[in-house]
Design an enzyme around this catalytic site. Sequence first.
Site, PDB file in Angstrom:
ATOM      1  N   PHE A 192     -32.004  30.506   5.730  1.00  0.00           N
ATOM      2  CA  PHE A 192     -31.502  29.956   4.568  1.00  0.00           C
ATOM      3  C   PHE A 192     -32.092  30.257   3.170  1.00  0.00           C
ATOM      4  CE2 PHE A 192     -30.405  26.973   8.265  1.00  0.00           C
ATOM      5  CZ  PHE A 192     -28.953  27.002   8.014  1.00  0.00           C
ATOM      6  N   ASP A 246     -27.685  34.169  11.312  1.00  0.00           N
ATOM      7  CA  ASP A 246     -28.307  35.501  10.718  1.00  0.00           C
ATOM      8  C   ASP A 246     -28.410  35.548   9.526  1.00  0.00           C
ATOM      9  OD1 ASP A 246     -25.407  35.572  10.262  1.00  0.00           O
ATOM     10  OD2 ASP A 246     -24.943  37.148  11.194  1.00  0.00           O
ATOM     11  N   TYR A 257     -28.482  36.587   5.328  1.00  0.00           N
ATOM     12  CA  TYR A 257     -27.429  36.592   4.334  1.00  0.00           C
ATOM     13  C   TYR A 257     -27.177  38.184   4.333  1.00  0.00           C
ATOM     14  CZ  TYR A 257     -28.637  32.054   2.756  1.00  0.00           C
ATOM     15  OH  TYR A 257     -28.934  30.571   2.545  1.00  0.00           O
ATOM     16  N   HIS A 306     -23.704  21.768  10.143  1.00  0.00           N
ATOM     17  CA  HIS A 306     -24.193  22.962   9.153  1.00  0.00           C
ATOM     18  C   HIS A 306     -24.195  22.603   7.696  1.00  0.00           C
ATOM     19  CE1 HIS A 306     -24.664  27.024   7.803  1.00  0.00           C
ATOM     20  NE2 HIS A 306     -25.180  27.071   8.957  1.00  0.00           N
TER      21      HIS A 306
END
Length: 192
Positions: free
Chosen positions: A46, A33, A35, A155
């Site tokens: 990202f 989702d 930031y 991740h």
Amino acid sequence: MLSKTIYPPGNKIFAAFDYTPFDKTRVVIIGQDPYHGTGQANGLCFSVSDGIKPPPSLVNIFKELQTDLGIPIANHGNLEKWAKQGVLLLNATLTVEANLPGSHQGKGWETFTGKIIQKLSKEKESLVFLLWGKFAQAKEVLIDTTKHHVLKAAHPSPFSVHNGFFGCKHFSQSNELLKMMGHKSIDWNIAV
């Protein structure tokens, strides 16, 4: 009536599709989702807008880029250059409440973005999907792995980056796969 701050701003919620139209998509990176900090979310997973300090996960992505391809670490975190080259930077959830990560999960966004992934898988050929972390890897069931390339790693979060994200070489591998299919490689360098 209670007012809440939602990120990204309304005109950026669908930015991933604005920058990377369906017919131009070559690589897909799936995030969880947006930031949730002030000014961070810009509609691309990202990525952060110009003038915003890159968050730790993005810094780790830059470190892997440096190790993998020798690309210098950028002093900004805006990934629009990737998106304009056909890298769909897609969060599974497209909005979030300020300072509440995951607050808009389970409200329908995943159904919408899941349909996008399925449509890409069904109607396109030879895409490269980068699935970082368990959340993104759960989306593999939506992808026809007989006609697309799926690269999986941990991740890039500081909590898991040493469990297989560092050293995954997904950026060079993506370019090798694209070239093998007769496509132009991605210029991952946003420092210039």
